[in-house]
Design an enzyme around this catalytic site. Structure first.
Site, short mmCIF file in Angstrom:
data_model
loop_
_atom_site.label_atom_id
_atom_site.label_comp_id
_atom_site.label_asym_id
_atom_site.label_seq_id
_atom_site.Cartn_x
_atom_site.Cartn_y
_atom_site.Cartn_z
CG ASP A 278 -7.11 -5.02 6.94
OD1 ASP A 278 -7.00 -4.94 5.70
OD2 ASP A 278 -6.77 -4.10 7.70
CG ASP B 189 -2.06 -3.61 5.68
OD1 ASP B 189 -0.86 -3.94 5.68
OD2 ASP B 189 -2.45 -2.43 5.86
CD GLU C 67 -10.81 -0.43 3.46
OE1 GLU C 67 -11.11 0.34 2.53
OE2 GLU C 67 -11.64 -0.90 4.24
CG HIS D 129 -3.90 -9.09 11.90
ND1 HIS D 129 -3.38 -9.61 10.75
CD2 HIS D 129 -4.76 -8.12 11.53
CE1 HIS D 129 -3.91 -8.97 9.71
NE2 HIS D 129 -4.75 -8.08 10.16
CD GLU E 274 -1.58 -2.14 2.16
OE1 GLU E 274 -2.47 -2.75 2.74
OE2 GLU E 274 -0.37 -2.41 2.29
CE1 TYR F 164 -2.16 -3.39 8.94
CE2 TYR F 164 -3.94 -4.75 9.79
CZ TYR F 164 -3.49 -3.74 8.96
OH TYR F 164 -4.38 -3.07 8.15
NE ARG G 79 -6.23 0.94 10.14
CZ ARG G 79 -5.33 1.43 9.30
NH1 ARG G 79 -4.58 0.62 8.58
NH2 ARG G 79 -5.17 2.73 9.16
#
Length: 957
Positions: free
Chosen positions: A106, A104, A108, A380, A18, A333, A335
């Site tokens: 997740d 990532d 998103e 995670h 990202e 990570y 989040r």
């Protein structure tokens, strides 16, 4: 075999992440066989407006960016500021033999990976590369063990995105029409605002109760030492066996809610006097073992809460700092909803416990924390230092806010693998008989910690600043039942019950999580949104709702009750998780939500079963926002204050009003924007109404005959003339009234006609220089100044505008113009030493308003802050947010590309040639397509560049 040696025989691999920072770190771990490039966040999303929607779409699809009539098909467009990056990625892909999508892990991140696939259309093998920390071992493991794209996660994210778009794009226009233009509504944003408003309503309805009690200081008669104090302080608990009322015994309107003894001041003082000569003795000593287990490692929300309590960081600043720590390989990570640690992390933490605190602090077995929040979505670990060996804060080389947050995470992780804190808690009860025969009993509690365990490493903060932290000891004298004590002092204490505390960022995050509303990873952006929209402002660390938010919440509660219902919103989160797990289908669910359609099986057990019983339903959002006839805009924005006074939220801000406009006794006054709603009492409202309403008639100008009035305007008090009726206000013959701002030394209620006429006579001609150039004295935005041609010079005081002579003006101009800074102004307020830089923080007055500074970092005060009320913690928070943003990027003007000579020769050619030279001005009729391309290109160039995201930014709930 290392990734580099593998690729030596396997060609070139393109890895897409990202952010550029993340790409830079990963590239160092992969070697020359890999090309690592950033997508810079999302490359594709729903359109921001109708202008971004392709021409083939019309009507509702163009407005919403979603085709609600065809299974809610989203219309995705490549962001204008990402087109160059997409081209770069496509060019790199052409030269690659394999593609790794390393966004990532997740929803998103999975969605970004899917959008990359859809846009890049790779013809080479594609693999999904995931990792939870950016270390060499983790990256190499991720390359060696890729997986396929998780389409369920993509579908779940897409459903959320569509849901949020429908909610925002359908409900927000209602606010524009009925409350104020340019407002916004959001699925979780609106609920978070409602929480803050409801807390303020509780404070407004609150009525304080007064109660009194006694505090006795009792002596043992011994000298005493640190382990055995000579005195203990105890509170009066019962009189004749009846418990004495404390704050918890009163309800919100100041009434007793339990059968207790309510002491007023007279009774309390009488009892204290009656106990002056009483004999006291220990009636009981109760000792219990004390044990406290360590806190679980951080997840997103607990990290935000602790960073707020301990470091003064807002949720947004915390996540920005954590993002940098993650991208640079310092933490895992950030989040995550998980509190679990990997075996590697547990081993690393236990090793540091032994190394730093000794084996006596290490439990026999590793501690496990398996609990997760109900709607957890990420797989995670907890947030922890990265690697198989934790770097101590001193070993990281970090500084400032990054050091402080890393240290917090490191301490919390290490402490989670330490032994319990143990000790004893003791309660001593002391009794005596007053001279009037009443029996009084006092109680004191203490705590001793015999083994600190994890408290040696970490102590959790508390939302209540008066709360006692876990590591605090309270030692009591070593007394036994029957021991005589002397009353060394007997104080009478008055108290008043307090309204419920306003939310802070930390406590609001905690409340949202406990109610299972929204996703923890989006709380920072949600709080940022309600602050930026003006629904909430800060007083110190407290979140205060604006009067505007009262109007918005009032409308949503009355006409969209289900949409801001807490249970409904939490249940909706469950629905979305069911879709993510494949237990429900997205399209039938969206139909039910938007149109009120769908079979029972698709919606069974869904949010349609939740709600506040007001008759609303899950389905039919479209119908709800279509019929607005029942919504009375004036009623929604009106709130009774008392004594016939109403608070109204108008298009230009809040105001109070008594009586109807046009009636003889009508009164109206503006309300300060930064006034907390619970501070608008009847008395204060009367005070505002008693002030002159704004137009002070000062008299008539003897020369023009026009009325001169003084007003309080948006930019401060000023004077102006009232032009006769019929005076043209527009066109060639338009006449503007003379207007002038009041000096700082003047006020509306004391300014005179003579002073007003003097002010309106400005600018004043002081004289001319030797060359005949006129010198004038003028009052400007930044203060009084002289002007000669294009040469301006500042004056020291406003009064000089009328008093300065030509000689004095010429003397000022005879000196070189000061290009440097003027003498520094003294600080407006001192806040103490900044916990990051260690330097003194002060509030200063700058060109663009007041700001806080520690000499290195400057942060402008927000609209909700004031010099008088700003606290040290708020000042430190503003500086922390500014540091987290980093230095402002300088804008560099790009030179317009030279027009190609060859392009001019294509005027008569056909459209095919025109497309190749879209920048040329073509006269041929067949170049319509080329003109459109040129227009779009120009529009794209004019569009302001969006800030480069250093990470995946969660979609707004």
């Amino acid at each position: 075999m290392s990734p580099t040696s593998e690729t030596a025989h396997g060609g070139r691999r393109l890895v897409i992440v990202e952010s550029p920072a993340k790409a830079k770190t990963i590239k160092g771990y992969l070697g020359p066989g890999y090309v690592v490039e950033a997508s810079v966040g999302h490359i594709r999303d729903l359109p921001n407006g109708a202008a971004e929607v392709p021409d083939k779409y019309t009507g509702e699809v163009r407005r919403l960016g979603v085709d609600v009539e065809h299974d809610f098909q989203p219309i995705y467009v490549v962001n204008a500021d990402k087109k160059a990056q997409v081209k770069k990625l496509k060019d790199l892909l052409k030269e690659s033999d394999e593609l790794f999508l390393a966004t990532d892990e997740d929803r998103e991140g999975e969605a970004i990976a899917w959008h990359l696939l859809e846009v890049l259309k790779p013809k080479v093998p594609v693999k999904r590369m995931v990792f939870h920390e950016i270390t060499k071992a983790a990256i190499q493991e991720a390359v060696a063990s890729p997986r396929d794209l998780n389409k369920r996660m993509v579908d779940a994210q897409e459903t959320r995105r569509i849901l949020d778009r429908l909610y925002g794009y359908e409900v927000s226009p209602v606010l524009w029409k009925k409350v104020m233009p340019r407002l916004s509504a959001g699925r979780v944003q609106s609920v978070a605002t409602r929480l803050v408003v409801e807390r303020e309503r509780e404070r407004i309805a609150f009525r304080s109760a007064e109660y009194w009690d006694l505090t006795g200081t009792f002596g043992t008669g011994r000298a005493g030492d640190k382990s055995d104090p000579s005195q203990l302080v105890a509170k009066l608990t019962t009189v004749d066996g009846k418990r004495v009322a404390q704050g918890r015994d009163f309800n919100s309107v100041g009434q007793l809610k339990s059968d207790t003894l309510h002491l007023d001041e007279a009774n309390a003082r009488a009892l204290a006097a009656a106990l002056e000569d009483a004999r006291f003795a220990v009636r009981s000593v109760e000792s219990k073992p004390y044990r406290r287990s360590p806190y679980a490692p951080f997840r997103t929300t607990t990290m935000q809460q602790e960073a707020s309590r301990k470091l003064g960081f807002g949720a947004k600043a915390t996540m920005q700092i954590a993002q940098k720590l993650y991208e640079n390989g310092f933490i895992t990570y950030m989040r995550t909803d998980s509190t679990t640690l990997s075996d590697t992390a547990v081993s690393a933490a236990r090793a540091q416990v032994t190394q730093l605190y000794g084996s006596s602090y290490l439990p026999d077995k590793p501690r496990t924390y398996a609990g997760k929040v109900k709607n957890a979505q990420e797989a995670h670990e907890a947030i922890r230092p990265s690697g198989d060996r934790f770097r101590t804060p001193a070993e990281t080389g970090l500084t400032g806010d990054q050091f402080r947050l890393y240290e917090l995470i490191w301490k919390r992780t290490v402490a989670s693998q330490m032994k319990d804190a143990v000790g004893n808690s003791v309660t001593v009860k002391i009794g005596g008989t007053a001279s009037d025969g009443r029996d009084a009993e006092f109680s004191a509690s203490g705590k001793t910690i015999t083994f600190h365990g994890f408290l040696k490493a970490y102590v959790e903060g508390a939302d209540d600043p008066n709360a006692e932290l876990d590591d605090r000891e309270r030692r009591l004298p070593q007394v036994g039942e029957g021991d005589a004590l002397s009353a060394d002092d007997m104080s009478v204490d008055g108290h008043a019950t307090k309204p419920p505390a306003r939310y802070t960022e930390a406590s609001l995050v905690k409340e949202l999580e406990e109610r299972e509303i929204g996703r923890p990873s989006t709380y920072a952006s949600i709080i940022g949104t309600i602050l930026d929209r003006g629904y909430v402002f800060k007083k110190g660390t407290a979140l205060v709702p604006s009067f505007l938010s009262f109007a918005v919440v009032n409308l949503l509660e009355k006409h969209f009750g289900r949409l801001v219902d807490y249970d409904f919103t939490a249940k909706m989160e469950d629905d979305l998780d069911r879709i993510a797990r494949g237990e429900a289908q997205a399209v039938p669910w969206l139909k039910r939500f938007y149109f009120g359609e769908g079979d029972d099986e698709a919606t069974a057990g869904s949010a349609s079963d939740a709600g506040n019983g007001d008759g609303d339903h899950l389905g039919g959002l479209k119908e709800l926002v279509t019929d607005l006839g029942a919504i009375d805009a004036r009623e929604i924005s009106s709130f009774p204050v008392g004594e016939g006074i109403l608070l109204r939220v108008g298009r230009y801000g809040p105001y109070i009003e008594r009586g109807e406009k046009g009636e003889e006794n009508h009164q109206r006054a503006d309300v300060p924007d930064d006034l907390a709603p619970d501070e608008l009492t009847v008395d204060y409202a009367e005070e505002l109404l008693a002030k002159p309403s704004g137009d002070f008639a000062l008299g008539k100008d003897p020369h023009s005959g026009n009325e001169i009035v003084a007003k309080d305007g948006r930019y401060g008090p000023y004077v102006t003339e009232v032009l006769p009726e019929g005076t043209p206000k527009t066109g060639k013959n338009a006449v503007k009234p003379r207007t002038a701002s009041l000096f700082k030394s003047m006020s509306l209620d004391t300014v005179t006609l003579e002073e007003a006429l003097r002010l309106m006579s400005l600018p004043r001609v002081v004289g001319t220089d030797a060359e005949g150039v006129e010198i004038t004295a003028q009052n400007g935005r930044y203060g009084p100044y002289l002007k000669k041609g294009t040469d301006s010079r500042s004056l020291e005081a406003e009064e000089q505008l009328f008093s300065i002579t030509l000689e004095e003006a010429l003397e000022i101009y005879s000196k070189p113009k000061q290009r440097g800074r003027a003498a520094a102004k003294p600080p407006l307020k001192e806040l103490g030493e900044d916990p990051v830089s260690g330097k003194p923080v002060v509030v200063k007055d700058g060109r663009f308003g007041a700001y806080v500074t520690d000499g290195e970092t400057n942060a402008t005060l927000r609209a909700a802050d004031s010099v008088e009320e700003i606290t040290a913690e708020r000042g430190f928070e503003l500086l922390a947010e500014k540091r987290a943003k980093g230095p402002a990027k300088k804008k560099t003007a790009k030179k317009a590309p030279a027009k190609k000579t060859a392009a001019k020769k294509t005027a008569a050619k056909k459209t095919t040639t025109a497309k190749k030279t879209a920048t040329a001005k073509t006269a041929a009729k067949k170049t319509t397509t080329a003109k459109k391309a040129t227009a779009k290109t120009a529009a794209a160039k004019k569009a302001p560049a969006k800030k480069t995201a250093s990470a995946t930014v969660p979609s707004e709930d």
